[in-house]
Design an enzyme around this catalytic site. Structure first.
Site, PDB file in Angstrom:
ATOM      1  NE  ARG A  65      39.673  38.229  38.090  1.00 21.11           N
ATOM      2  CZ  ARG A  65      40.771  37.622  38.554  1.00 21.11           C
ATOM      3  NH1 ARG A  65      40.701  36.386  39.043  1.00 21.11           N
ATOM      4  NH2 ARG A  65      41.934  38.237  38.539  1.00 21.11           N
ATOM      5  CG  HIS A  69      40.771  37.608  33.307  1.00 26.08           C
ATOM      6  ND1 HIS A  69      41.757  37.372  34.234  1.00 26.08           N
ATOM      7  CD2 HIS A  69      40.170  38.752  33.715  1.00 26.08           C
ATOM      8  CE1 HIS A  69      41.739  38.329  35.157  1.00 26.08           C
ATOM      9  NE2 HIS A  69      40.773  39.165  34.875  1.00 26.08           N
ATOM     10  CB  SER A  79      43.622  32.403  24.497  1.00 28.42           C
ATOM     11  OG  SER A  79      43.070  33.606  25.003  1.00 28.42           O
ATOM     12  CG  ASN A  98      44.713  35.059  34.032  1.00 26.60           C
ATOM     13  OD1 ASN A  98      43.842  35.860  34.335  1.00 26.60           O
ATOM     14  ND2 ASN A  98      45.168  34.925  32.801  1.00 26.60           N
ATOM     15  CG  HIS A 197      34.893  44.151  40.752  1.00 26.76           C
ATOM     16  ND1 HIS A 197      35.950  45.019  40.672  1.00 26.76           N
ATOM     17  CD2 HIS A 197      35.190  43.145  39.893  1.00 26.76           C
ATOM     18  CE1 HIS A 197      36.841  44.555  39.801  1.00 26.76           C
ATOM     19  NE2 HIS A 197      36.402  43.427  39.310  1.00 26.76           N
ATOM     20  CB  THR A 198      27.969  43.360  42.822  1.00 30.15           C
ATOM     21  OG1 THR A 198      27.019  43.205  43.854  1.00 30.15           O
ATOM     22  CG2 THR A 198      27.537  42.503  41.641  1.00 30.15           C
TER      23      THR A 198
HETATM   24  C1  HEM Z   1      37.840  47.577  35.212  1.00 31.81           C
HETATM   25  C2  HEM Z   1      38.920  46.862  35.300  1.00 31.81           C
HETATM   26  C3  HEM Z   1      39.014  45.685  36.234  1.00 31.81           C
HETATM   27  C4  HEM Z   1      39.981  45.463  37.148  1.00 31.81           C
HETATM   28  C5  HEM Z   1      41.187  46.339  37.394  1.00 31.81           C
HETATM   29  C6  HEM Z   1      39.645  44.256  37.835  1.00 31.81           C
HETATM   30  C7  HEM Z   1      40.403  43.688  38.839  1.00 31.81           C
HETATM   31  C8  HEM Z   1      40.025  42.614  39.591  1.00 31.81           C
HETATM   32  C9  HEM Z   1      40.785  42.060  40.667  1.00 31.81           C
HETATM   33  C10 HEM Z   1      42.157  42.548  41.117  1.00 31.81           C
HETATM   34  C11 HEM Z   1      40.082  41.030  41.190  1.00 31.81           C
HETATM   35  C12 HEM Z   1      40.487  40.138  42.337  1.00 31.81           C
HETATM   36  C13 HEM Z   1      41.400  39.029  41.861  1.00 31.81           C
HETATM   37  C14 HEM Z   1      41.974  38.300  43.038  1.00 31.81           C
HETATM   38  O1  HEM Z   1      42.957  38.796  43.576  1.00 31.81           O
HETATM   39  O2  HEM Z   1      41.423  37.265  43.444  1.00 31.81           O
HETATM   40  C15 HEM Z   1      38.858  40.934  40.443  1.00 31.81           C
HETATM   41  C16 HEM Z   1      37.860  40.019  40.697  1.00 31.81           C
HETATM   42  C17 HEM Z   1      36.742  39.877  39.917  1.00 31.81           C
HETATM   43  N1  HEM Z   1      36.483  40.559  38.755  1.00 31.81           N
HETATM   44 FE1  HEM Z   1      37.449  42.180  38.078  1.00 31.81          FE
HETATM   45  N2  HEM Z   1      38.488  43.761  37.329  1.00 31.81           N
HETATM   46  C18 HEM Z   1      38.069  44.592  36.343  1.00 31.81           C
HETATM   47  C19 HEM Z   1      36.966  44.414  35.544  1.00 31.81           C
HETATM   48  C20 HEM Z   1      36.157  43.318  35.591  1.00 31.81           C
HETATM   49  C21 HEM Z   1      35.191  42.971  34.575  1.00 31.81           C
HETATM   50  C22 HEM Z   1      35.000  43.733  33.264  1.00 31.81           C
HETATM   51  C23 HEM Z   1      34.569  41.843  34.999  1.00 31.81           C
HETATM   52  C24 HEM Z   1      33.487  41.030  34.340  1.00 31.81           C
HETATM   53  C25 HEM Z   1      32.755  41.432  33.331  1.00 31.81           C
HETATM   54  C26 HEM Z   1      35.138  41.501  36.286  1.00 31.81           C
HETATM   55  C27 HEM Z   1      34.721  40.456  37.070  1.00 31.81           C
HETATM   56  C28 HEM Z   1      35.319  40.090  38.257  1.00 31.81           C
HETATM   57  C29 HEM Z   1      34.759  39.096  39.150  1.00 31.81           C
HETATM   58  C30 HEM Z   1      33.440  38.373  38.982  1.00 31.81           C
HETATM   59  C31 HEM Z   1      35.673  38.959  40.190  1.00 31.81           C
HETATM   60  C32 HEM Z   1      35.581  37.969  41.358  1.00 31.81           C
HETATM   61  C33 HEM Z   1      36.279  36.692  40.917  1.00 31.81           C
HETATM   62  C34 HEM Z   1      36.152  35.521  41.870  1.00 31.81           C
HETATM   63  O3  HEM Z   1      35.521  35.632  42.916  1.00 31.81           O
HETATM   64  O4  HEM Z   1      36.696  34.451  41.537  1.00 31.81           O
HETATM   65  N3  HEM Z   1      36.109  42.399  36.594  1.00 31.81           N
HETATM   66  N4  HEM Z   1      38.844  41.898  39.462  1.00 31.81           N
END
Ligand code: HEM
Ligand SMILES: *[C@@H]1O[C@H](CO)[C@@H](O)[C@H](O)[C@H]1NC(C)=O
Ligand SMILES: *[C@@H]1O[C@H](CO)[C@@H](O)[C@H](O)[C@H]1NC(C)=O
Ligand SMILES: *[C@@H]1O[C@H](CO)[C@@H](O)[C@H](O)[C@H]1NC(C)=O
Ligand SMILES: *[C@@H]1O[C@H](CO)[C@@H](O)[C@H](O)[C@H]1NC(C)=O
Ligand SMILES: *[C@@H]1O[C@H](CO)[C@@H](O)[C@H](O)[C@H]1NC(C)=O
Ligand SMILES: *[C@@H]1O[C@H](CO)[C@@H](O)[C@H](O)[C@H]1NC(C)=O
Ligand SMILES: *[C@@H]1O[C@H](CO)[C@@H](O)[C@H](O)[C@H]1NC(C)=O
Ligand SMILES: *[C@@H]1O[C@H](CO)[C@@H](O)[C@H](O)[C@H]1NC(C)=O
Ligand SMILES: *[C@@H]1O[C@H](CO)[C@@H](O)[C@H](O)[C@H]1NC(C)=O
Length: 355
Positions: A65, A69, A79, A98, A197-198
């Protein structure tokens, strides 16, 4: 740039158009950029990721993530790591999208320190993020491996407003598609990368209120929302650090389970659910749910593509010594580099620009 004509005139026109592109849009990242200057660079990052993962497996999700970002704001220039914006104001890292949800900063600092031992001032923080994301994919996704084109340089601009351009969990299908299109990624890339998100977790504030609307409209499993309501504190106007795994069954395995959940109205965020409310996007979801190999191939290609968003290369930017702050101006190479860059600009080619 595609040329529909193979005539000499077409080739000449193409050449002229290429020359007119700004230098930064032609510069290329290269696999093995540190082959000679820091041959162990990728092994050192990998070692740091492996060690961090052994202590906390959640770091893999955090690092993937972080790279996302980083790349979506100001290009892949680290950045997102700056805790001080030299231009003043709140940096990306401290902005609500973030902070406090991003994680993995300690790993970056550990890798930075280890790299400084082996090859000082050579490997950029942006490349550390790209390597670390790849290693996280490798560790969580059995047999998943890809070569990371590198040679990114670190930027010096990080603003709160930048972080608010990141796609958020309340976006509709159209909003998600356009947020990726703005960065040169397709609708399919968006669905493919959402498969991240897996892995990992999400904070209650990212989903709980919006999911009440989904409950009312029948777009979330009532049993799932009941479980989430039981988990999250009742007062939703107060920020809470309570989190849930996005993929409850296998949160540390890079598999295609995310798509199977989304198909069953078990997507955690409104944005996840949007992927089945548009026929085009749902086609991708169904394909990836049915064929994990297909998704993984596309995932790796899309990660590389994401890692190529507007990189700073050659003499642009700097190699940050401390990933959280820009170099002190005395040790920065940017003043000098700026002049050299201007001298090179007229007839410069990629090799020169790469330095
Ligand atoms: C399609 C648009 C996307 C949205 C709206 C989105 C939104 C989010 C949100 C809201 C979370 C949870 C944050 C929190 O509250 O802790 C999250 C977690 C995460 N996202 Fe996304 N995401 C998107 C795309 C992506 C992409 C493109 C990637 C990586 C290539 C990604 C990787 C992750 C990962 C790995 C987590 C888990 C983070 C952790 O466990 O620390 N996401 N995302
Ligand atoms: C670095 O070495 C690898 C493996 O030998 C090679 O594939 C790659 O092209 C090299 N990269 C550069 C920039 O020299
Ligand atoms: C950031 O870098 C740019 C380009 O190298 C330079 O023009 C600018 O002065 C720098 N800004 C700060 C605040 O250091
Ligand atoms: C990780 O990448 C290496 C290549 O460096 C590969 O040999 C290995 O199989 C990958 N590990 C996993 C778990 O996929
Ligand atoms: C999403 O929308 C809900 C209202 O449905 C709101 O409470 C929440 O703060 C919004 N979340 C974000 C991240 O904008
Ligand atoms: C919920 O939290 C908000 C913000 O901290 C606070 O103003 C409000 O009084 C709380 N409501 C209840 C019912 O506790
Ligand atoms: C949530 O966690 C962050 C980071 O650990 C911490 O700074 C913050 O105070 C916590 N917030 C609440 C409401 O517990
Ligand atoms: C679904 O998304 C695609 C790709 O962005 C878009 O072209 C199409 O108009 C959308 N369909 C509907 C019904 O909104
Ligand atoms: C799944 O995708 C892979 C990779 O594209 C392909 O080779 C394979 O034939 C597909 N499997 C099925 C059952 O369609
Ligand atoms: C890097 O900079 C941050 C912010 O100023 C500081 O807290 C940290 O100790 C520095 N790290 C190193 C290794 O100097």
């Amino acid at each position: 740039m595609a040329s529909s004509s193979s005539s000499l005139a077409g080739l000449l026109l193409t050449a002229v158009l290429c020359l007119q592109l700004p230098v930064h849009s032609r510069a290329q990242l290269r696999v093995g950029f540190y082959n000679t200057t820091c041959p162990n660079a990728e092994a050192i990052v990998r070692q740091a990721v492996t060690a961090a993962f052994a202590t906390n497996s959640g770091v893999a999700a955090g690092l993937i993530r972080l790279h996302f970002h980083d790349c979506f704001v100001e290009g892949c220039d680290s950045s997102v790591l700056l805790s001080v914006n030299p231009g003043g104001g709140t940096p990306e890292r401290d902005a609500a999208p973030n902070n406090p949800s991003l994680r993995g900063f300690a790993l970056v600092d550990a890798a930075r320190a280890a790299l400084e031992q082996s090859c000082p001032r050579t490997v950029s923080c942006a490349d550390i993020l790209a390597f670390a994301a790849r290693d996280s994919v490798n560790i969580t996704g059995s047999n998943a491996f890809y070569q990371v084109p590198s040679g990114r340089r670190d930027g010096n601009l990080s603003t709160e407003a930048g972080a608010f351009t990141l796609p958020g969990p309340n976006l509709t299908a159209d909003g998600l598609v356009s947020g990726f299109r703005d960065r040169g990624l397709t609708a399919e890339d968006m669905v493919v990368l959402s498969g991240s998100h897996t892995l990992g977790r999400s904070h209650c504030n990212s989903f709980i209120v919006r999911n009440r609307e989904r409950l009312a409209s029948g777009t979330i499993s009532p049993a799932y929302q009941a479980l989430l309501e039981a988990l999250c504190p009742a007062n939703t106007s107060q920020f809470t650090n309570v989190t849930t795994e996005i993929d409850l069954s296998t949160p540390v395995v890079l598999d295609n389970n995310y798509y199977k959940l989304v198909q069953l109205n078990l997507g955690l965020h409104f944005s996840d659910d949007q992927l089945i409310r548009n026929a085009t996007l749902k086609g991708f979801v169904d394909a990836f749910a049915a064929n994990e190999t297909l998704w993984k191939e596309k995932f790796i290609a899309a990660m590389i593509k994401m890692g190529n968003i507007a990189p700073k290369t050659g003499t642009q930017g700097e190699i940050r010594l401390n990933c959280s702050i820009v170099n002190p101006s005395s040790s920065s190479s940017s003043g000098y580099a700026g002049v050299i860059e201007m001298l090179r600009r007229p007839g410069s080619d990629d090799k020169l620009a790469m330095g």
